[in-house]
Write a protein that holds these residues in place. Structure first.
Motif, short mmCIF file in Angstrom:
data_model
loop_
_atom_site.label_atom_id
_atom_site.label_comp_id
_atom_site.label_asym_id
_atom_site.label_seq_id
_atom_site.Cartn_x
_atom_site.Cartn_y
_atom_site.Cartn_z
N GLY A 51 -8.38 11.86 -2.57
CA GLY A 51 -8.87 12.43 -3.76
C GLY A 51 -7.59 13.07 -4.81
O GLY A 51 -7.63 12.38 -6.07
N THR A 52 -6.89 13.74 -4.17
CA THR A 52 -5.62 14.27 -4.89
C THR A 52 -4.22 13.94 -4.25
O THR A 52 -3.12 14.31 -4.59
CB THR A 52 -5.83 15.99 -4.97
OG1 THR A 52 -5.75 16.36 -3.56
CG2 THR A 52 -6.88 16.48 -5.73
N GLY A 53 -4.43 13.29 -3.13
CA GLY A 53 -3.23 12.65 -2.50
C GLY A 53 -3.62 11.64 -1.45
O GLY A 53 -4.61 11.27 -1.29
N PHE A 54 -2.50 11.11 -1.03
CA PHE A 54 -2.62 9.81 -0.03
C PHE A 54 -1.29 9.75 0.87
O PHE A 54 -0.22 10.37 0.78
CB PHE A 54 -3.00 8.61 -0.71
CG PHE A 54 -1.67 8.21 -1.51
CD1 PHE A 54 -1.44 8.72 -2.86
CD2 PHE A 54 -0.83 7.23 -1.07
CE1 PHE A 54 -0.48 8.19 -3.58
CE2 PHE A 54 0.08 6.47 -1.92
CZ PHE A 54 0.48 7.06 -3.25
N THR A 55 -1.58 9.01 1.91
CA THR A 55 -0.56 8.62 2.51
C THR A 55 -0.52 6.95 2.74
O THR A 55 -1.42 6.41 2.50
CB THR A 55 -0.32 9.31 4.19
OG1 THR A 55 -1.60 8.57 4.77
CG2 THR A 55 -0.44 10.59 4.23
N ALA A 56 0.75 6.26 2.63
CA ALA A 56 1.05 4.91 2.51
C ALA A 56 1.89 4.45 3.55
O ALA A 56 3.00 5.25 3.72
CB ALA A 56 1.35 4.41 1.12
N ASN A 57 1.80 3.33 4.03
CA ASN A 57 2.76 2.43 5.07
C ASN A 57 3.45 1.48 4.22
O ASN A 57 2.39 0.73 3.60
CB ASN A 57 1.99 1.98 6.24
CG ASN A 57 1.63 3.28 7.26
OD1 ASN A 57 2.21 4.20 7.29
ND2 ASN A 57 0.56 3.23 7.69
N VAL A 58 4.58 1.06 4.20
CA VAL A 58 5.21 0.02 3.50
C VAL A 58 6.10 -0.75 4.40
O VAL A 58 6.68 -0.40 5.39
CB VAL A 58 6.37 0.37 2.79
CG1 VAL A 58 6.82 -0.74 1.84
CG2 VAL A 58 5.54 1.38 1.49
N THR A 115 10.52 -4.24 9.22
CA THR A 115 10.71 -2.74 9.71
C THR A 115 9.80 -2.06 8.63
O THR A 115 9.16 -2.73 7.49
CB THR A 115 12.11 -2.11 9.09
OG1 THR A 115 12.33 -1.10 9.56
CG2 THR A 115 12.43 -2.38 7.52
N SER A 116 9.19 -0.88 8.97
CA SER A 116 7.92 -0.09 8.29
C SER A 116 8.79 1.28 8.14
O SER A 116 9.55 2.01 8.73
CB SER A 116 6.93 -0.14 9.05
OG SER A 116 6.31 -1.42 9.28
N PHE A 117 8.11 1.82 7.17
CA PHE A 117 8.42 3.36 6.63
C PHE A 117 7.15 3.79 5.99
O PHE A 117 6.46 3.02 5.58
CB PHE A 117 9.48 3.62 5.94
CG PHE A 117 9.39 2.83 4.43
CD1 PHE A 117 9.96 1.36 4.13
CD2 PHE A 117 9.10 3.58 3.78
CE1 PHE A 117 10.05 0.98 3.31
CE2 PHE A 117 9.18 3.06 2.03
CZ PHE A 117 9.58 1.49 2.26
N GLY A 118 6.99 5.02 5.90
CA GLY A 118 5.88 5.68 5.24
C GLY A 118 6.06 6.90 4.33
O GLY A 118 7.29 7.48 4.36
N PHE A 119 5.36 7.34 3.41
CA PHE A 119 5.29 8.44 2.79
C PHE A 119 3.83 9.13 2.50
O PHE A 119 2.94 8.54 2.64
CB PHE A 119 6.01 8.23 1.64
CG PHE A 119 5.22 7.19 0.66
CD1 PHE A 119 5.60 5.82 0.81
CD2 PHE A 119 4.38 7.58 -0.35
CE1 PHE A 119 4.86 4.94 -0.32
CE2 PHE A 119 3.69 6.84 -1.25
CZ PHE A 119 4.02 5.58 -1.07
N GLN A 120 3.96 10.41 2.15
CA GLN A 120 2.85 11.14 1.57
C GLN A 120 3.00 11.52 0.08
O GLN A 120 4.24 11.83 -0.44
CB GLN A 120 2.71 12.22 2.51
CG GLN A 120 1.45 13.18 1.93
CD GLN A 120 1.29 14.55 3.08
OE1 GLN A 120 1.57 14.53 4.08
NE2 GLN A 120 0.46 15.40 2.52
N ALA A 121 2.16 11.39 -0.78
CA ALA A 121 2.30 11.50 -2.03
C ALA A 121 0.72 12.40 -2.78
O ALA A 121 -0.02 12.25 -2.03
CB ALA A 121 2.58 10.40 -2.81
N THR A 122 1.06 12.84 -3.81
CA THR A 122 0.00 13.46 -4.62
C THR A 122 -0.35 12.42 -5.83
O THR A 122 0.55 11.60 -6.33
CB THR A 122 0.35 14.73 -5.06
OG1 THR A 122 1.54 14.73 -6.16
CG2 THR A 122 0.64 15.71 -4.13
N TYR A 123 -1.18 12.55 -6.44
CA TYR A 123 -1.82 11.90 -7.68
C TYR A 123 -3.03 12.59 -8.05
O TYR A 123 -3.60 13.37 -7.82
CB TYR A 123 -2.24 10.43 -7.46
CG TYR A 123 -3.19 9.99 -6.77
CD1 TYR A 123 -4.56 9.56 -7.66
CD2 TYR A 123 -3.61 10.02 -5.27
CE1 TYR A 123 -5.69 9.48 -6.93
CE2 TYR A 123 -4.87 9.82 -4.95
CZ TYR A 123 -5.74 9.40 -5.67
OH TYR A 123 -6.93 9.19 -5.19
#
Length: 982
Positions: A51-58, A115-123
């Protein structure tokens, strides 16, 4: 037979912090744009959203015929997404533009590879995915190189919604597939499928829900077979309507106010009036507003606030229970506890963390008859030393004691510590019924020799009756002192929820936590290669002889019981009781611990079994199982904390027999100099046996010498030593250095992964040394810390208390220490390097405590500043259930079968055939997963399954792990600061 015993949290995937990546980025420059040569595709997947944040894989796939060197991925967010941290790439953001550069260890992508990486973000608002990507400046075509999994979200019911038994629970989900169509959506409760809908809108009505808490999920399947599981939604099903008050425990600083919310569990037929009043406790606490609340058919599920005020009268902090009641509804209670007006921010942080851990809704404990048993973790799909999160360890119980001891120091309430010890005695210290034939134990013939094997295909390992073993020198005095032949020590592993189904002695019951074991096949056996088995072997499960044929080669098997003690846990329990005694005495409450100190001293008396060679053979130059003689007296004592001691016997009391063993290998991480000090020099904790305190006095000096001997020139503490090379008294390599005749081993006990690579072992040990130094000023402890602390600080970054801290994760070792002659040489030939870094919150908290104790004893300003910086950094990661950072486990070994060349995979001996209690087949070709098929019902399994099916394009899921020991480590770190610096 090898009775290896492992504490938890020792096998985990590296999760590099964004700060570590940023430090690497400062030393490199991105390569030039290679638009003409780059052929690529990018897969961007949101893995978790709240709802206010998420994690994503690329995932970045090289579609071309040439390597993509010094890769850098770019995109622009269409919304206000803001990245807070990343892993496996150096992620930077300017406005809406994002650049993710390669980490130092993976600068290139080979043709056809990903190759993969990830991050955490707000929105806020919407979280629309980026529409396009570049790699090294070149646009990436093709989108996803494979099928894109569908998206799914459970839209009804709402989280924490309540229903009555017999009332329909209506589930609904939204699902879509960007490159195809949705085939179906399955709805499940607690992992059990309830029903399926093949057309939108996707719904299901659950009409037979039983009373209790249920985790609901929706799983979407696309037309190519890919699936995605939604985030779980927890609901309550009640027998009768009730009032709900949250949180269940509230803290209020003296002279101030605090609030809690109240709502109804279900929609009423008319207006309901609820009253709130103090039902017990201190009159210093009162309702200042919200004493009467009115709920209607429209606002029943909207929390109304109740404010509680604390009187500013300067008295001792108190507590009170407030009851919320209404006609026709089950009442709710809230406990309100005062915090001293002079309490520090760290003291308040301890209390807040304490309440989160103890809140029943958090899920850290299971209750049995009013006693709490801690889980290893809230999350269930976890493979470390325990292979399921709802197992628990003696380590967890020792941390439970530690949590309650600090609570007693902060609040003056010692009853929870008594409850924790009672739970330990009830559930993880075997009782009379659990070890019924100890009276048949013969100290002159403690156990039959079974050599450990270098590889698992050497098992089962045959008993060797002709090999000389020594005498057990402490059994007689222990039975005489305590009037029993039973052993008073913790077994290391419990199946709290009886997930495996072993039950008590094979009866399949779920009445209490179940004693179980796993490791038993030499130093090569990884957690991924174990066959779990019950501690009480009745042949009910497994093969014709239960599980024994996997481990020992014998012509005649008997039903039996056997337990393994992890000495670091029992020593930590003694360490805790030392501090509890100090704090209670300072409060004038020494009598509050009556009985507990005697029990701790008794536990320490039996803990001496960890000081002896496995088969009570002579210590030093012990080569050749037959040539190395069994010892008499205490010539078999190395006086260190070895990896385990174990005991067992027959279940048939009409034909009794029993055995006991120590352990020949000692790991630096298990030493506890403070426990040795307490058991040898603190009157209230000296063991009652004739020689117990004297043995611990020798151990106190021997452990300090051991750490001096193992200290690398940079400061880190190397692995340890063994009296039985290879577990079979084999000839060690030539030129190997020794400690009192025991051989240096850089990875004692287990080798997959190397046992001393985890930095956590460093801080667990050095925290005890720092506490000893702070208490006694022992110059040997000071000298060890004077070298270790600067090394640890050099490799720690607190980000000035920000979220992007880092601590060492894994270490590598080279060289060896000088042979010990009684004086430290500084070991110029022994070296340690930090291999990588992490944001392990438990390790960070233990490191903070170590630095703070050292700072208080030495006055070192850098140590205090770094310790406080780590505490502040941990606070930046606070959540509803505790303090965590993202974790990306490695699941690649779940389905490995035995490979004789690599000696990896699950080894089942030829000819063995059996079943686990749930019917899973144990035979050659089995895997970790195939004998634990219940993991496929775990809420996390669909994400893991998708990753295993396409590891190049579907990254391993990222989770927030709430390990019990780590959360307690954090809580006690906050309390330690208040203890040391006020």
């Amino acid at each position: 037979m090898k009775f290896a015993s492992f504490s938890s949290a020792r096998r985990r995937a590296l999760l590099p912090g964004a700060l570590a990546a940023a430090m690497v980025a400062a030393l490199m420059t991105p390569g030039p744009a290679q638009a003409a040569a780059v052929a690529c595709s990018v897969d961007y997947q949101v893995s978790n959203e709240w709802g206010t944040g998420f994690t994503a894989n690329v995932s970045v796939h090289n579609e071309g015929s040439e390597a993509i060197n010094n890769w850098s991925v770019g995109w622009t967010f269409p919304g206000n997404q803001q990245i807070s941290n990343g892993w496996n790439a150096v992620v930077a953001q300017s406005g809406t533009a994002v650049t993710a550069q390669h980490p130092a260890w993976a600068p290139s992508i080979a043709p056809g590879q990903s190759t993969s990486f990830g991050f955490q973000a707000t929105y806020s608002g919407t979280n629309t995915a980026p529409g396009s990507f570049t790699v090294n400046g070149a646009p990436c075509g093709g989108g996803n190189p494979g099928n894109v999994a569908p998206e799914v979200a459970l839209t009804a019911p709402a989280a924490n919604a309540s229903f009555l038994v017999g009332q329909a629970v209506n589930l609904a989900a939204s699902a879509s597939d960007s490159d195809g169509s949705v085939d179906r959506v399955e709805f499940a409760a607690n992992g059990t499928v309830l029903g399926t809908d093949t057309t939108a809108p996707y719904t299901f009505s659950w009409t037979n829900a039983t009373a209790g808490q249920h985790a609901l999920t929706a799983t979407a399947y696309d037309d190519a077979g890919a699936s995605t599981v939604s985030a779980p939604v927890t609901v309550q099903v009640l027998d009768t309507p009730g009032l709900l008050a949250t949180p269940a425990t509230v803290r209020v600083r003296q002279g101030q106010t605090a609030t809690f919310g109240v709502k109804l569990s279900n929609q009423p037929s008319g207006t309901v009036t609820a009253t709130v009043a103090r039902s017990s406790g201190s009159s210093d606490l009162s309702v200042s507003s919200g004493a009467s609340l009115s709920f209607t058919t429209s606002n029943w599920d909207q929390p109304q606030q109740v404010t509680v005020a604390s009187a500013d009268n300067g008295g001792d902090p108190g507590e009170a229970v407030f009851t919320v009641s209404a006609s026709g509804h089950d009442a709710a209670t809230v406990t309100v506890r005062e915090t001293s007006a002079s309490a520090s921010a760290y003291d308040e942080a301890f209390l807040e963390q304490y309440e989160k851990i103890k809140d029943p809704a958090s899920g850290y404990f299971r209750e049995f008859d009013g006693l709490l048993v801690p889980y290893h973790s809230i999350e269930t799909m976890i493979v470390e030393a325990p292979d399921h999160g709802h197992q628990t360890t003696s380590e967890a119980f020792s941390y439970y004691l530690w949590l309650e001891a600090y609570y007693g120091r902060v609040t003056g309430d010692w009853e929870p510590l008594h409850d924790a010890w009672e739970s330990m005695e009830a559930f993880i210290i075997p009782g009379t019924a659990d070890q019924p034939t100890n009276a048949a134990y013969n100290p002159g013939s403690p156990a039959t020799y079974i050599p450990e094997q270098p590889n698992m295909d050497g098992y089962p390992s045959a008993l060797q009756q002709n090999v000389d073993v020594g005498n057990d020198p402490i059994a007689t005095e222990l039975s005489s002192t305590y009037g029993t032949d039973e052993v008073y020590g913790m077994h290391w592993l419990l199946d709290v929820d009886n997930v495996y189904g072993f039950g008590f002695c094979g009866d399949g019951s779920d009445d209490a936590p179940v004693y179980m074991n796993s490791y038993q096949r030499g130093s090569k056996e990884s957690v991924w290669e174990t066959v779990p088995h019950p501690s009480c072997e009745t042949f009910e499960h497994g093969g014709p002889n239960g599980y024994l044929d996997l481990f020992t080669d014998d012509s005649d098997y008997a039903e039996q019981w056997r337990y393994t003690n992890a000495p670091d846990a029992d020593a930590r329990a003694v360490q805790v009781m030392f501090w509890a005694q100090q704090w209670a005495e300072e409060q004038g409450n020494g009598g509050e611990l009556d009985g507990l100190l005697d029990d701790a001293a008794k536990m320490g008396d039996y803990l001496r079994y960890a000081m002896f060679d496995k088969y009570f053979k002579e210590i030093g130059d012990c080569v050749g199982a037959s040539a190395c003689q069994g010892a008499s007296g205490k010539d078999s004592a190395h006086y260190l904390m070895s990896w385990y001691y174990a005991w067992g016997g027959a279940t048939d009391t009409s034909s009794p027999w029993a055995w006991r063993i120590g352990s020949s290998a000692s790991h630096q991480g298990y030493q506890n100099v403070l426990a040795a000090y307490a058991l040898s020099q603190v009157p209230e904790l000296k063991p009652a046996s004739p020689t117990g305190a004297d043995d611990w006095a020798i151990s106190y000096d021997r452990q300090l010498e051991f750490l001096q001997w193992l200290q690398a020139s940079e400061g880190g503490i190397a692995g340890g030593a063994t009296n039985s090379w290879g577990g079979s008294y084999a000839q060690p390599p030539g030129g190997l250095s020794t400690f009192y005749g025991m051989y240096y081993d850089w990875q004692p006990v287990w080798n997959d992964p190397p046992s001393n690579n985890w930095f956590g072992f460093q801080v667990w040990n050095m925290e005890r040394v720092a506490q000893l130094y702070q208490v006694t000023g022992d110059p040997r402890a000071e000298a060890i810390l004077d070298t270790w602390v600067p090394w640890a600080i050099e490799h720690t970054d607190t980000d000035n208390g920000g979220a992007d801290f880092q601590v060492p994760a894994n270490l590598t070792w080279s060289g060896q220490p000088d042979t010990w002659t009684g004086t430290s040489t500084g070991n110029p030939g022994l070296h340690v390097d930090v291999q990588d870094y992490s944001q392990d919150v438990g390790v960070a908290a233990a490191l903070a405590k170590t630095l703070l104790y050292y700072a208080e004893g030495s006055g070192d300003a850098d140590a205090r500043a770094t310790g406080e910086g780590l505490l502040d950094a941990l606070l930046a990661h606070s959540g509803d259930l505790g303090i965590t950072t993202p974790d990306q486990p490695d699941w690649s070994r779940l389905t490995d079968t035995w490979d004789s060349q690599s000696q990896d995979g699950l080894y089942i001996p030829p000819g063995f055939s059996g079943t686990m209690p749930n019917g899973d087949v144990i035979e050659p070709g089995a895997t970790f997963l195939s004998i634990r098929s219940f993991l496929e019902d775990d809420p996390m399994w669909p994400d893991v399954e998708a990753h295993l099916a396409d590891p190049e394009n579907v990254p391993a899921p990222i989770v927030q792990r709430h390990r019990f020991w780590a959360q307690v480590e954090i809580a006690t770190a906050f309390a330690a600061h208040e203890e040391l610096f006020g």
